[in-house]
Motif scaffolding. Structure first.
Motif, PDB file in Angstrom:
ATOM      1  N   LEU A  23      36.031  39.129  29.682  1.00 58.99           N
ATOM      2  CA  LEU A  23      35.195  39.448  30.830  1.00 58.99           C
ATOM      3  C   LEU A  23      35.594  40.817  31.361  1.00 58.99           C
ATOM      4  CD1 LEU A  23      35.268  36.053  32.777  1.00 58.99           C
ATOM      5  CD2 LEU A  23      33.367  36.948  31.442  1.00 58.99           C
ATOM      6  N   LEU A  24      34.615  41.584  31.798  1.00 56.64           N
ATOM      7  CA  LEU A  24      34.903  42.928  32.287  1.00 56.64           C
ATOM      8  C   LEU A  24      35.877  42.888  33.461  1.00 56.64           C
ATOM      9  CD1 LEU A  24      34.411  45.952  32.171  1.00 56.64           C
ATOM     10  CD2 LEU A  24      32.388  45.614  33.622  1.00 56.64           C
ATOM     11  N   LEU A  25      35.706  41.943  34.366  1.00 51.74           N
ATOM     12  CA  LEU A  25      36.610  41.828  35.510  1.00 51.74           C
ATOM     13  C   LEU A  25      38.051  41.688  35.055  1.00 51.74           C
ATOM     14  CD1 LEU A  25      37.302  41.449  38.515  1.00 51.74           C
ATOM     15  CD2 LEU A  25      36.745  39.008  38.245  1.00 51.74           C
ATOM     16  N   HIS A  26      38.292  40.864  34.050  1.00 49.55           N
ATOM     17  CA  HIS A  26      39.649  40.644  33.567  1.00 49.55           C
ATOM     18  C   HIS A  26      40.196  41.867  32.836  1.00 49.55           C
ATOM     19  CE1 HIS A  26      38.829  36.011  33.674  1.00 49.55           C
ATOM     20  NE2 HIS A  26      38.819  36.584  34.865  1.00 49.55           N
ATOM     21  N   LEU A  27      39.328  42.630  32.187  1.00 52.41           N
ATOM     22  CA  LEU A  27      39.767  43.872  31.562  1.00 52.41           C
ATOM     23  C   LEU A  27      40.208  44.876  32.628  1.00 52.41           C
ATOM     24  CD1 LEU A  27      37.236  44.527  28.656  1.00 52.41           C
ATOM     25  CD2 LEU A  27      39.318  43.177  28.658  1.00 52.41           C
ATOM     26  N   VAL A  28      39.468  44.923  33.717  1.00 49.32           N
ATOM     27  CA  VAL A  28      39.835  45.815  34.821  1.00 49.32           C
ATOM     28  C   VAL A  28      41.186  45.399  35.395  1.00 49.32           C
ATOM     29  CG1 VAL A  28      39.221  46.512  37.172  1.00 49.32           C
ATOM     30  CG2 VAL A  28      37.461  46.438  35.395  1.00 49.32           C
ATOM     31  N   GLU A  29      41.378  44.109  35.597  1.00 45.64           N
ATOM     32  CA  GLU A  29      42.646  43.618  36.151  1.00 45.64           C
ATOM     33  C   GLU A  29      43.807  43.863  35.187  1.00 45.64           C
ATOM     34  OE1 GLU A  29      41.230  39.910  38.948  1.00 45.64           O
ATOM     35  OE2 GLU A  29      41.095  39.647  36.785  1.00 45.64           O
ATOM     36  N   LEU A  30      43.559  43.668  33.909  1.00 43.88           N
ATOM     37  CA  LEU A  30      44.599  43.926  32.909  1.00 43.88           C
ATOM     38  C   LEU A  30      44.947  45.413  32.869  1.00 43.88           C
ATOM     39  CD1 LEU A  30      46.427  43.110  30.550  1.00 43.88           C
ATOM     40  CD2 LEU A  30      44.427  43.273  29.045  1.00 43.88           C
ATOM     41  N   THR A  31      43.945  46.267  32.956  1.00 40.70           N
ATOM     42  CA  THR A  31      44.197  47.708  32.948  1.00 40.70           C
ATOM     43  C   THR A  31      45.078  48.109  34.124  1.00 40.70           C
ATOM     44  OG1 THR A  31      42.102  48.152  31.833  1.00 40.70           O
ATOM     45  CG2 THR A  31      43.101  49.984  33.013  1.00 40.70           C
ATOM     46  N   ARG A  32      44.790  47.586  35.289  1.00 43.57           N
ATOM     47  CA  ARG A  32      45.626  47.881  36.465  1.00 43.57           C
ATOM     48  C   ARG A  32      47.070  47.481  36.215  1.00 43.57           C
ATOM     49  NH1 ARG A  32      43.954  45.711  42.091  1.00 43.57           N
ATOM     50  NH2 ARG A  32      45.653  47.138  42.634  1.00 43.57           N
ATOM     51  N   GLU A  33      47.258  46.335  35.593  1.00 42.83           N
ATOM     52  CA  GLU A  33      48.616  45.842  35.333  1.00 42.83           C
ATOM     53  C   GLU A  33      49.344  46.735  34.332  1.00 42.83           C
ATOM     54  OE1 GLU A  33      51.357  43.118  36.683  1.00 42.83           O
ATOM     55  OE2 GLU A  33      49.227  43.230  37.257  1.00 42.83           O
ATOM     56  N   LEU A  34      48.623  47.233  33.340  1.00 43.05           N
ATOM     57  CA  LEU A  34      49.253  48.059  32.305  1.00 43.05           C
ATOM     58  C   LEU A  34      49.679  49.431  32.830  1.00 43.05           C
ATOM     59  CD1 LEU A  34      46.962  47.209  29.255  1.00 43.05           C
ATOM     60  CD2 LEU A  34      49.365  46.575  29.542  1.00 43.05           C
TER      61      LEU A  34
END
Length: 352
Positions: free
Chosen positions: A277-288
């Motif tokens: 999901l795009l939302l989860h990709l955004v959240e993962l990117t922030r974490e990385l």
């Protein structure tokens, strides 16, 4: 907006219905009409209609011509005009015809039924859940001609407000990616070169609403100083695929952050593999982007969990969708079949 009406012109009642719609909507939309397969193909090729509104159940050859148009991005609305009612159906209809008819009708963004009984009977078929009830001013006085046209136009607008990712032009897609990147980083200096073309803000904001990333997009737009029209996307209706559920933050799937950061990243990547999901990709990117990540330890953990190949592909997807920079990737990017599969799942999330 361009609408192509496909209908049997020899059917008097259907022709009168289409005539009323044409007269009532011609000042708001561009309308074309056809009743033969050749005419359908010609208008699709030369005019590229946004929507084909099919009145009645078309023949197999006309259905195939319409389905070919759908592959090019045209969207389908269907008004059966009672032709699917139990007493109207051909008792000799064979299984092959029923299969292609079901396939055709399931591809419609919306099915307009002309009354409660027709809606009830159509619902029993289970072929399409995106139903709208709009009475026919030709055969009943329960609705005025103006209201019939107004309600039909509302369906067209709802169709065009659905899956807006598929409608975005290149400048709008480019701006979306830039806004997401800035919204994640919280700093406009991370923005790539912005597009010079006109942006379709309605498409962009509706997509952000349906993917539940509106807060990131709003923040990114404010940092970039975008001149955006006031659009309350929460009040705009749209159609969704049957499998669609409104995306929720990834912590609701994997729990709040606890313990080691590597373990939490593993949970995030595992969840993305299960459901991109795009939302989860955004959240993962922030974490990385956090400075505290131990890349070596994370790489070892990914290998232990069998996530190495997926993560290589995921990094490519993150680069393309959220603008993740190479220096913050725990593994190198890989553009391969798995990468395209992840991208396709993201693209098809809102597809009907």
């Amino acid at each position: 907006m361009k609408i192509l009406y496909v209908y049997p012109k020899s059917d008097t009642l259907i022709s009168r219905h289409v005539t009323l719609l044409t007269e009532g909507l011609r000042s708001s939309i561009e309308i074309f009409s056809a009743d033969q397969v050749g005419a359908v193909r010609k208008i699709v090729r030369e005019q590229s209609p946004d929507i084909i509104h099919c009145h009645g159940c078309p023949t197999l050859t006309v259905s195939r011509a319409i389905l070919s148009a759908l592959k090019k991005g045209t969207r389908l609305v269907l008004t059966p005009h009672g032709q699917l009612e139990p007493w109207a159906a051909d008792s000799k209809r064979n299984l092959a015809n029923a299969i292609w008819q079901k396939e055709f009708i399931s591809r419609a963004y919306a099915v307009i039924l002309l009354g409660r009984l027709e809606r009830t009977n159509f619902s029993g078929l289970g072929w399409n859940t995106r139903m709208e009830e709009i009475h026919n001013a030709v055969t009943t006085n329960t609705i005025s001609r103006q209201d019939m046209c107004t309600n039909t136009f509302a369906v067209y607008q709802k169709v065009m407000d659905s899956n807006t990712l598929a409608l975005m032009d290149e400048p709008t897609l480019h701006m979306l990616r830039a806004i997401i990147k800035v919204g994640i980083m919280g700093d406009r200096r991370w923005a790539p070169i912005l597009p010079s073309g006109q942006i379709n803000w309605r498409h962009l904001l509706l997509y952000a609403e349906h993917e539940n990333i509106r807060n990131y997009v709003d923040y990114g737009m404010s940092l970039l100083g975008c001149n955006v029209p006031a659009i309350d996307t929460s009040r705009i209706t749209a159609y969704f695929p049957n499998s669609y559920t409104y995306p929720r933050p990834i912590r609701e799937k994997i729990g709040d952050y606890q313990g080691k950061e590597t373990d939490y990243l593993l949970k995030m990547i595992s969840q993305v593999r299960h459901e991109p999901l795009l939302l989860h990709l955004v959240e993962l990117t922030r974490e990385l982007y956090r400075d505290t990540i131990d890349d070596e330890r994370l790489t070892e953990a990914l290998e232990e969990k069998g996530l190495t190949d997926f993560t290589h592909s995921l990094m490519q997807v993150l680069s393309e969708t959220t603008g993740l920079d190479e220096g913050y990737m725990p593994l190198t990017q890989a553009d391969n079949r798995l990468t395209r599969q992840i991208s396709k799942q993201l693209t098809n999330h809102l597809k009907i």
